[in-house]
Design an enzyme around this catalytic site. Structure first.
Site, PDB file in Angstrom:
ATOM      1  N   HIS A  50       0.847  -1.199   0.000  1.00  0.00           N
ATOM      2  CA  HIS A  50       0.000   0.000   0.000  1.00  0.00           C
ATOM      3  C   HIS A  50       0.886   1.253   0.000  1.00  0.00           C
ATOM      4  O   HIS A  50       2.099   1.161   0.159  1.00  0.00           O
ATOM      5  CB  HIS A  50      -0.921   0.000   1.220  1.00  0.00           C
ATOM      6  CG  HIS A  50      -0.175  -0.104   2.519  1.00  0.00           C
ATOM      7  ND1 HIS A  50       0.343  -1.293   2.980  1.00  0.00           N
ATOM      8  CD2 HIS A  50       0.163   0.827   3.449  1.00  0.00           C
ATOM      9  CE1 HIS A  50       0.952  -1.094   4.135  1.00  0.00           C
ATOM     10  NE2 HIS A  50       0.873   0.190   4.439  1.00  0.00           N
ATOM     11  N   THR A  53       2.321   4.327  -4.419  1.00  0.00           N
ATOM     12  CA  THR A  53       3.368   4.264  -5.450  1.00  0.00           C
ATOM     13  C   THR A  53       4.459   3.275  -5.047  1.00  0.00           C
ATOM     14  O   THR A  53       4.771   3.114  -3.863  1.00  0.00           O
ATOM     15  CB  THR A  53       4.016   5.660  -5.657  1.00  0.00           C
ATOM     16  OG1 THR A  53       4.326   6.217  -4.376  1.00  0.00           O
ATOM     17  CG2 THR A  53       3.118   6.599  -6.432  1.00  0.00           C
ATOM     18  N   ARG A  54       5.052   2.629  -6.056  1.00  0.00           N
ATOM     19  CA  ARG A  54       6.228   1.769  -5.876  1.00  0.00           C
ATOM     20  C   ARG A  54       7.173   2.019  -7.053  1.00  0.00           C
ATOM     21  O   ARG A  54       6.730   2.049  -8.205  1.00  0.00           O
ATOM     22  CB  ARG A  54       5.849   0.285  -5.887  1.00  0.00           C
ATOM     23  CG  ARG A  54       5.125  -0.200  -4.646  1.00  0.00           C
ATOM     24  CD  ARG A  54       6.068  -0.261  -3.448  1.00  0.00           C
ATOM     25  NE  ARG A  54       5.462  -0.814  -2.249  1.00  0.00           N
ATOM     26  CZ  ARG A  54       4.757  -0.133  -1.346  1.00  0.00           C
ATOM     27  NH1 ARG A  54       4.537   1.160  -1.500  1.00  0.00           N
ATOM     28  NH2 ARG A  54       4.265  -0.736  -0.280  1.00  0.00           N
ATOM     29  N   LYS A 267       6.678  12.011  -1.640  1.00  0.00           N
ATOM     30  CA  LYS A 267       6.760  10.788  -0.824  1.00  0.00           C
ATOM     31  C   LYS A 267       8.174  10.232  -0.817  1.00  0.00           C
ATOM     32  O   LYS A 267       8.814  10.151  -1.869  1.00  0.00           O
ATOM     33  CB  LYS A 267       5.817   9.728  -1.398  1.00  0.00           C
ATOM     34  CG  LYS A 267       5.947   8.368  -0.730  1.00  0.00           C
ATOM     35  CD  LYS A 267       5.113   7.311  -1.441  1.00  0.00           C
ATOM     36  CE  LYS A 267       5.534   5.927  -1.047  1.00  0.00           C
ATOM     37  NZ  LYS A 267       4.813   4.876  -1.758  1.00  0.00           N
ATOM     38  N   HIS A 272      15.003   0.250   5.678  1.00  0.00           N
ATOM     39  CA  HIS A 272      15.243  -0.307   7.019  1.00  0.00           C
ATOM     40  C   HIS A 272      15.112   0.764   8.108  1.00  0.00           C
ATOM     41  O   HIS A 272      15.755   0.669   9.158  1.00  0.00           O
ATOM     42  CB  HIS A 272      16.614  -1.000   7.083  1.00  0.00           C
ATOM     43  CG  HIS A 272      16.789  -2.011   5.984  1.00  0.00           C
ATOM     44  ND1 HIS A 272      15.993  -3.124   5.870  1.00  0.00           N
ATOM     45  CD2 HIS A 272      17.636  -2.046   4.920  1.00  0.00           C
ATOM     46  CE1 HIS A 272      16.350  -3.817   4.793  1.00  0.00           C
ATOM     47  NE2 HIS A 272      17.336  -3.173   4.192  1.00  0.00           N
ATOM     48  N   CYS A 317       4.439   0.332   7.128  1.00  0.00           N
ATOM     49  CA  CYS A 317       4.361  -0.743   6.134  1.00  0.00           C
ATOM     50  C   CYS A 317       5.381  -1.800   6.574  1.00  0.00           C
ATOM     51  O   CYS A 317       6.153  -1.562   7.509  1.00  0.00           O
ATOM     52  CB  CYS A 317       4.732  -0.153   4.770  1.00  0.00           C
ATOM     53  SG  CYS A 317       4.375  -1.188   3.346  1.00  0.00           S
ATOM     54  N   LYS A 350       7.937  -4.144  -7.984  1.00  0.00           N
ATOM     55  CA  LYS A 350       8.116  -3.954  -9.429  1.00  0.00           C
ATOM     56  C   LYS A 350       8.123  -5.277 -10.186  1.00  0.00           C
ATOM     57  O   LYS A 350       7.855  -5.327 -11.371  1.00  0.00           O
ATOM     58  CB  LYS A 350       9.398  -3.155  -9.704  1.00  0.00           C
ATOM     59  CG  LYS A 350      10.657  -3.852  -9.225  1.00  0.00           C
ATOM     60  CD  LYS A 350      11.920  -3.037  -9.446  1.00  0.00           C
ATOM     61  CE  LYS A 350      12.176  -1.973  -8.422  1.00  0.00           C
ATOM     62  NZ  LYS A 350      12.300  -2.423  -7.006  1.00  0.00           N
TER      63      LYS A 350
END
Ligand SMILES: Cc1cc2nc3c(=O)[nH]c(=O)nc-3n(C[C@H](O)[C@H](O)[C@H](O)COP(=O)(O)OP(=O)(O)OC[C@H]3O[C@@H](n4cnc5c(N)ncnc54)[C@H](O)[C@@H]3O)c2cc1C
Length: 415
Positions: A50, A53-54, A267, A272, A317, A350
Site C-alpha cells: 500500500h 506508489t512503488r 513521498k 530499514h 508498512c 516492481k
C-alpha cells in the site's frame, strides 16, 4: 464460524496482495480453476503493497541478473494495463545516486553497462540544474536511467484481481488461511470459513510467509517501515514530469522517493527505517510517531529542501527481509505441489507481474523458463543469529551495504 467443505480447485493462492493477485491472474489465464484467499480486503493497507506508489527501475544495483526479469516485468505491466485500460505504470526516469564508489551508484552503473541500458551520469550539481528538487552533495554521482518510474500498487492488485475474476477465478477477501496440509498430489487448506482442496498450492503471503511455510520461518523476516508525504514548498519541482524517482545513498543511510502522485505530497522513505525487526506481523506497531517523522524530515530538509513543507501523511508498512536481501522463490523441498514466493526485502513490487507468471509456471510445471537460480531456497543456511536480539546491530553497514547472515560468502552478490 462453521467449517464447510467448499470444493476442489486446480490451484489455491494464499495471500492476494502484490504477488498473489498476479499469480491468480496468470493461472486463470492458463485455464486453471483458481481460488485466491485473502485475510484482509482487496486491496488493503495491512501488508506490504500500500501507499499509492512503488518504484520500478531497469538499472539494478542490487544484482545485474534482476535486469532480465525486469524487462519481462515491464512487458507484463504494459500488457495488464492495456487489458484493464488503466494507467498503472508511470515513467519518470530513475536516479541512483551516492558517492562514486558506493554500491548504489556503482552497482547501478555496472548493471547498465552489462545490459546495455541507456543512461547518463550526472554530478550532484548537474542533476540539480536539470531537476531542481534535488540538492545532492557536490561529490555525489547520479545515474539517470530514462525507463525508471513508478507503479500504483493498490490499482495493480485491483487490476490483476478484476482480470482474474473475468477469467473465472474465485477470490475470497476476509478469509484467513489457518493451516494447510499436503495430500497425495495436492493440498488441503483450512480457513476460518471453509476447507478447500487443490492440485497445487501457491503461498504468496508476504510478511506472513514464515508463519505459513515451515521452511521460510526465520528466513523471511518482517521489518517495520515508515513513509512520509510532505507538501512541497515549490510544487513545480516535484511533479511527475519533472522529478525522477530516486534511490539515494547519503551519510544518513539509503533512501528512496517519488514525485507527487495520489497524495498531495512528496513521498519518500528510508530503507530499514529504524531497523525494527518484527517477529509477528500481527503484533507490529502500525502507528507512526514523532521520532519516525523527525528522521524523515531531517533527510528532506537536507537533500530536498523545497519538498519539505507541512507533513501531509505518515504510514507504516512491512518489508519482509531474507538473509541476503534477494528474493526467495521456489517449490517446497518436500512437497513439489507447493510453491512459495517471498519477493520483498524492500524491492519486490516492481517484479509482481513477472513473479505472477513464475508462480503460474511453478504451479503448472514445477519449473519456469525464467532464471530464478538467485532466489532458490537452498542458497540460504538457517540464520545462526536471532533476528530479534540482533536487530540492534543494524541491517545496513555504514558503507550502505546490507549486513549479511553468516553464509554471505556463498551468496552471489554484485557489489
Ligand atoms: C514502505 C515500503 C516501500 C517499498 N517500496 C518499494 C518500491 O519502491 N519498489 C518495489 O519494487 N518494492 C518496494 N517495496 C517492496 C514491495 O512493496 C514488496 O516487495 C511487495 O509489496 C510484496 O508483495 P507480497 O505480495 O509479497 O506481499 P503483500 O502485498 O503484503 O501480500 C501478501 C498478502 O498475503 C495476505 N495473507 C497473509 N497471511 C494470510 C493468511 N493466513 N490467509 C490469507 N491471506 C494472507 C496478506 O494479507 C497480504 O494481502 C516496498 C515495501 C515497503 C513496505
Amino acid at each position: 464460524m462453521s467449517v464447510t467443505y467448499s470444493g476442489h480447485y486446480d490451484a489455491i493462492v494464499v495471500g492476494v496482495g502484490g504477488m498473489g493477485s498476479a499469480a491468480a491472474y496468470y493461472l486463470a489465464r492458463r485455464g486453471k480453476r483458481v481460488l485466491g484467499l485473502e485475510r484482509f480486503g482487496v486491496p488493503h493497507s495491512m501488508g506490504s503493497s500500500h501507499g499509492h506508489t512503488r518504484i520500478i527501475r531497469l538499472a539494478y544495483y542490487e544484482h545485474p541478473s534482476y535486469v532480465l526479469l525486469l524487462r519481462r516485468a515491464y512487458e507484463l505491466w504494459r500488457e495488464i494495463q492495456s487489458t484493464v485500460d488503466e494507467k498503472l505504470l508511470h515513467i519518470t526516469g530513475s536516479v541512483d545516486a551516492g558517492p562514486e564508489d558506493s554500491w548504489v551508484f556503482k552497482g547501478s552503473w555496472e548493471s547498465c553497462r552489462l545490459h546495455d541500458l541507456p543512461h547518463e551520469v550526472l554530478t550532484g550539481a548537474e542533476l540539480r540544474r536539470r531537476h531542481p528538487g534535488y540538492h545532492l552533495p557536490a561529490d555525489h554521482l547520479a545515474l539517470l536511467q530514462p525507463e525508471g518510474g513508478f507503479l500504483t500498487p493498490e490499482r495493480c492488485i485491483v487490476s490483476y484481481v478484476a482480470a482474474a475474476q473475468d477469467l473465472g477465478a474465485e477470490i475470497h477477501g476476509h478469509e484467513k488461511v489457518l493451516e494447510w496440509e499436503p495430500l497425495e498430489g495436492g493440498a488441503r487448506v483450512r480457513t476460518d470459513r471453509g476447507v478447500y482442496e487443490a492440485d497445487k498450492l501457491v503461498v504468496t503471503a508476504g510478511a506472513w510467509d514464515g508463519k505459513l511455510v515451515d521452511v521460510l520461518d526465520g528466513l523471511a523476516v518482517p521489518e517495520r517501515q515508515v513513509l512520509a508525504w510532505l507538501q512541497p514548498t515549490r510544487p513545480e519541482y516535484f511533479r511527475v514530469d519533472n522529478f525522477p524517482v530516486f534511490n539515494l545513498l547519503v551519510d544518513e543511510g539509503r533512501f528512496y522517493g517519488f514525485p507527487v502522485h495520489g497524495v498531495p505530497g512528496f513521498k519518500f522513505g528510508k530503507y530499514h527505517h529504524l531497523e525494527e525487526v518484527v517477529v509477528d506481523p500481527d503484533e507490529m506497531d502500525r502507528q507512526t510517531h514523532d521520532h519516525d517523522e523527525r528522521l524523515l524530515r531531517d533527510f528532506a530538509e537536507r537533500y530536498f529542501p523545497d519538498g519539505c513543507g507541512p507533513t501531509i501523511d505518515l504510514q507504516s508498512c512491512m518489508f519482509t527481509n531474507t538473509p541476503d536481501y534477494h528474493f526467495i522463490i521456489d517449490v517446497h523441498p518436500e512437497y513439489p505441489q507447493v510453491s512459495f514466493a517471498s519477493p520483498c526485502s524492500g524491492h519486490g513490487f516492481k517484479f509482481a507481474s513477472v513473479v505472477g507468471e513464475i508462480m503460474a509456471d511453478l504451479a503448472e510445471n514445477g519449473l519456469t523458463r525464467h532464471d530464478i537460480s538467485l532466489f532458490r531456497l537452498d542458497r540460504l543456511a538457517r540464520p545462526a543469529r536471532d533476528p530479534v536480539t540482533d536487530h540492534g546491530q543494524g541491517s545496513e553497514q555504514l558503507n550502505g551495504r546490507p549486513r549479511s547472515f553468516p553464509r554471505a560468502e556463498d551468496i552471489r552478490t554484485f557489489w
